[in-house]
Design a protein around this motif. Structure first.
Motif, PDB file in Angstrom:
ATOM      1  N   ALA A 276       0.381  -1.337  -0.091  1.00  0.00           N
ATOM      2  CA  ALA A 276      -0.140  -0.299  -0.407  1.00  0.00           C
ATOM      3  C   ALA A 276       0.962   1.244   0.344  1.00  0.00           C
ATOM      4  N   ASP A 277       1.804   0.963   0.754  1.00  0.00           N
ATOM      5  CA  ASP A 277       2.673   2.143   1.170  1.00  0.00           C
ATOM      6  C   ASP A 277       3.356   2.787  -0.906  1.00  0.00           C
ATOM      7  N   ALA A 278       3.827   1.487  -1.248  1.00  0.00           N
ATOM      8  CA  ALA A 278       4.755   1.384  -2.668  1.00  0.00           C
ATOM      9  C   ALA A 278       3.421   2.604  -3.609  1.00  0.00           C
ATOM     10  N   PHE A 279       2.179   2.121  -3.778  1.00  0.00           N
ATOM     11  CA  PHE A 279       1.033   2.599  -4.513  1.00  0.00           C
ATOM     12  C   PHE A 279       0.980   4.053  -4.166  1.00  0.00           C
ATOM     13  N   ALA A 280       0.639   4.239  -2.450  1.00  0.00           N
ATOM     14  CA  ALA A 280       0.458   5.301  -2.347  1.00  0.00           C
ATOM     15  C   ALA A 280       1.667   6.889  -1.993  1.00  0.00           C
ATOM     16  N   ASP A 281       2.904   6.300  -2.830  1.00  0.00           N
ATOM     17  CA  ASP A 281       4.272   7.099  -3.126  1.00  0.00           C
ATOM     18  C   ASP A 281       3.631   7.336  -4.377  1.00  0.00           C
ATOM     19  N   PHE A 282       3.047   6.274  -5.443  1.00  0.00           N
ATOM     20  CA  PHE A 282       3.141   6.323  -7.034  1.00  0.00           C
ATOM     21  C   PHE A 282       1.987   7.593  -7.039  1.00  0.00           C
ATOM     22  N   PHE A 283       0.413   7.791  -5.663  1.00  0.00           N
ATOM     23  CA  PHE A 283      -0.465   7.975  -6.154  1.00  0.00           C
ATOM     24  C   PHE A 283      -0.429   9.402  -5.825  1.00  0.00           C
ATOM     25  N   GLU A 284       0.771   9.887  -4.523  1.00  0.00           N
ATOM     26  CA  GLU A 284       1.058  10.926  -4.529  1.00  0.00           C
ATOM     27  C   GLU A 284       1.386  11.955  -4.914  1.00  0.00           C
ATOM     28  N   GLN A 285       2.108  11.399  -6.164  1.00  0.00           N
ATOM     29  CA  GLN A 285       3.506  11.911  -7.013  1.00  0.00           C
ATOM     30  C   GLN A 285       1.993  12.472  -8.250  1.00  0.00           C
ATOM     31  N   PHE A 286       1.361  11.541  -8.556  1.00  0.00           N
ATOM     32  CA  PHE A 286      -0.011  11.179  -9.552  1.00  0.00           C
ATOM     33  C   PHE A 286      -0.739  12.186  -9.330  1.00  0.00           C
ATOM     34  N   THR A 287      -1.637  13.177  -8.137  1.00  0.00           N
ATOM     35  CA  THR A 287      -1.828  13.968  -7.860  1.00  0.00           C
ATOM     36  C   THR A 287      -1.421  14.986  -7.426  1.00  0.00           C
ATOM     37  N   SER A 288      -0.568  15.450  -7.144  1.00  0.00           N
ATOM     38  CA  SER A 288       0.808  17.005  -6.700  1.00  0.00           C
ATOM     39  C   SER A 288       1.333  17.227  -8.789  1.00  0.00           C
ATOM     40  N   GLU A 289       1.001  16.282  -9.614  1.00  0.00           N
ATOM     41  CA  GLU A 289       1.856  16.860 -10.498  1.00  0.00           C
ATOM     42  C   GLU A 289       0.344  17.478 -11.098  1.00  0.00           C
ATOM     43  N   PRO A 290       1.298  18.990 -11.376  1.00  0.00           N
ATOM     44  CA  PRO A 290      -0.251  19.943 -11.781  1.00  0.00           C
ATOM     45  C   PRO A 290      -0.867  20.149 -13.331  1.00  0.00           C
ATOM     46  N   GLN A 291       0.514  19.185 -14.535  1.00  0.00           N
ATOM     47  CA  GLN A 291       0.150  19.115 -15.585  1.00  0.00           C
ATOM     48  C   GLN A 291      -0.949  17.285 -15.693  1.00  0.00           C
ATOM     49  N   LEU A 292      -1.255  16.941 -15.017  1.00  0.00           N
ATOM     50  CA  LEU A 292      -2.225  16.522 -14.516  1.00  0.00           C
ATOM     51  C   LEU A 292      -3.768  16.410 -14.190  1.00  0.00           C
ATOM     52  N   ALA A 293      -3.808  17.359 -13.343  1.00  0.00           N
ATOM     53  CA  ALA A 293      -5.056  18.140 -12.187  1.00  0.00           C
ATOM     54  C   ALA A 293      -6.426  17.549 -13.450  1.00  0.00           C
TER      55      ALA A 293
END
Length: 476
Positions: free
Chosen positions: A270-287
């Motif tokens: 879960a921590d590994a996926f949480a790391d991806f998800f944090e980067q996914f949601t914090s990338e402005p271009q992906l908003a």
């Protein structure tokens, strides 16, 4: 409601047809380029001696039911054949007349137990019964002259959990009333799969790309089918996934209505996926993409998914179990860990879909503000029996969208004889179309019309389902 009809199983036969994919389908660590599709014929016999024939079909996708890298694709195919023949032996050995549900319920636990002995995990062991149950229900509905939607709403299968020892968490839930209140859909949105090997733009040509006139890129698929709902595969490599998601976002951000992400068991924790998800949601271009993402499917490997609490992550994005939904009680276990969604997948069994839909209704009613949900997912369903029966199921369940990818990765009914193609087109002239030298699924404005499925049988219309049974590669 009238007492459900009871019957015994007289005969079950399996046939196979090879299906070659026009585009490689990469999901997780697997890439599929071809596989067999199995067809099932069942004859049931009623107390008065009359009989009825029913059928079903399903792709035998390798590296999904059992992802053990030590097993070859042929090993995976044989596992599913073993599951089919074990289910046939069990169902045909019972000479007593039972309802369709009772035939399933009686054999559910013994077949799972026998599967363990035979080296089959619960997903693979459930494959055989899932196909048999659909063919049996088709035979019953044809006998009654009832469509799937009407028959399920009237509970002609006799689905009753009382005394079954299955899904005890639904004790006291009025299943018959729940089934009677379903509102079948007349059309459903096709949620388009973006596989890991898929081209995004037409210029992103791959070696050996087909020249059949059909879309080979995401841009071309949207232009042809009008897709507005999308399912995007993740590889588990955060850097690569983020770059790919940005390329996809530029294409779909203005047209997308619903986006789902599929982890395909690629994250170790879960921590590994949480790391991806944090980067996914914090990338402005992906908003824009983040704003339309409604859930993430099976991010954790099945060995870990039901052992790790994901409640914290689930407060940020709903999580759905797919491969981990291997037994009738799996969704109950997943709920305790924070999951709120579960897949409806025909290869896992129609009764499982109904039971999990009932759980969602019961849990949502018991907890105002809760949002437990069922989502329609695909196993590269092919036009003909597979697509028709799965669409009948998700349409009756009232789902707004269903993942569909068989129309993209396979060239329609090209593998079937011309007579079979034309007969299916005549029987389902709004579900299918003839184009580029084959009959194929018809998608307009991202929608699939379901009206032709309102006919006798489980999406078949007649015994045999218009299939050219004598043209199969093998029968057993």
């Amino acid at each position: 409601m009238d007492e459900p009809l009871r019957f015994r199983i007289d005969e079950i036969r399996f046939s196979e047809r090879d299906v070659v994919l026009r585009l490689p389908f990469r999901f997780g660590a697997a890439t599929v380029t071809s596989c067999p599709q199995v067809y099932v014929q069942v004859r049931i016999r009623f107390a008065d001696g009359s009989t009825s024939l029913g059928c079903a079909a399903e792709m035998m996708i390798p590296k999904w039911f059992d992802k053990n890298p030590a097993l070859s694709n042929e090993d995976n195919f044989q596992q599913l054949r073993d599951s089919l023949t074990a289910a046939r032996t069990a169902y045909c050995a019972d000479a007593n007349n039972k309802t369709a549900w009772q035939h399933f319920a009686q054999h559910y636990k013994p077949l799972l137990k026998n599967g363990v002995t035979a080296g089959l995990n619960p997903l693979a062991a459930s494959y055989g019964p899932a196909l048999l149950d659909r063919a049996i229900l088709d035979a019953l509905l044809l006998k009654l002259g009832s469509s799937f939607a009407a028959g399920m709403s009237a509970n002609v299968a006799g689905l009753s959990l009382q005394g079954s020892g299955l899904a005890d968490d639904l004790r006291g839930f009025d299943m018959a009333r729940f089934m009677s209140l379903q509102m079948p859909r007349k059309q459903i949105s096709a949620r388009h799969t973006v596989g890991l090997a898929d081209a995004i733009h037409p210029a992103d040509k791959q070696p050996g790309e087909p020249t059949d006139g059909l879309p080979t890129s995401l841009v071309a698929a949207i232009a042809r089918y009008g897709h507005r709902d999308f399912k995007i595969k993740l590889s588990g490599n955060t850097e690569a996934d983020l770059a790919r998601l940005m390329a996809i976002s530029h294409v779909i951000e203005d047209v997308a209505r619903v986006i789902t992400l599929d982890g395909n068991e690629q994250y170790a924790s879960a921590d590994a996926f949480a790391d991806f998800f944090e980067q996914f949601t914090s990338e402005p271009q992906l908003a824009p993409l983040v704003a339309k993402t409604v859930f993430v499917e099976q991010p954790l490997h099945r060995d870990q998914a039901l052992t790790q609490d994901v409640s914290k992550l689930a407060r940020q994005i709903p999580l759905l179990v797919d491969e981990s939904d291997a037994t009738l009680d799996a969704f109950v276990q997943a709920r305790e860990l924070g999951y709120t969604g579960v897949s409806s997948k025909s290869c896992k069994g129609i009764y499982k879909s109904v039971i999990n839909a009932a759980r969602c209704a019961m849990w949502n009613q018991a907890s105002p503000g809760a949002s437990y949900f069922l989502s329609g997912e695909d196993l590269t369903m092919q036009p003909g029996l597979g697509v028709q029966q799965d669409l009948a199921l998700v349409g009756w369940l009232g789902l707004a969208h269903v993942e569909r990818n068989g129309h993209h990765y396979v060239n329609g009914l090209m593998a079937a004889p011309n007579d079979e193609q034309q007969n299916l087109l005549l029987a389902h002239d709004t579900l299918y179309e003839y184009s580029f030298d084959a009959v194929r699924l018809r998608i307009r404005g991202g929608q699939i019309a379901l009206g032709s499925l309102d006919s006798p049988g489980f999406g078949t219309g007649q015994a045999g389902g218009h299939i050219s049974w004598d043209a199969m590669r093998s029968s057993y």
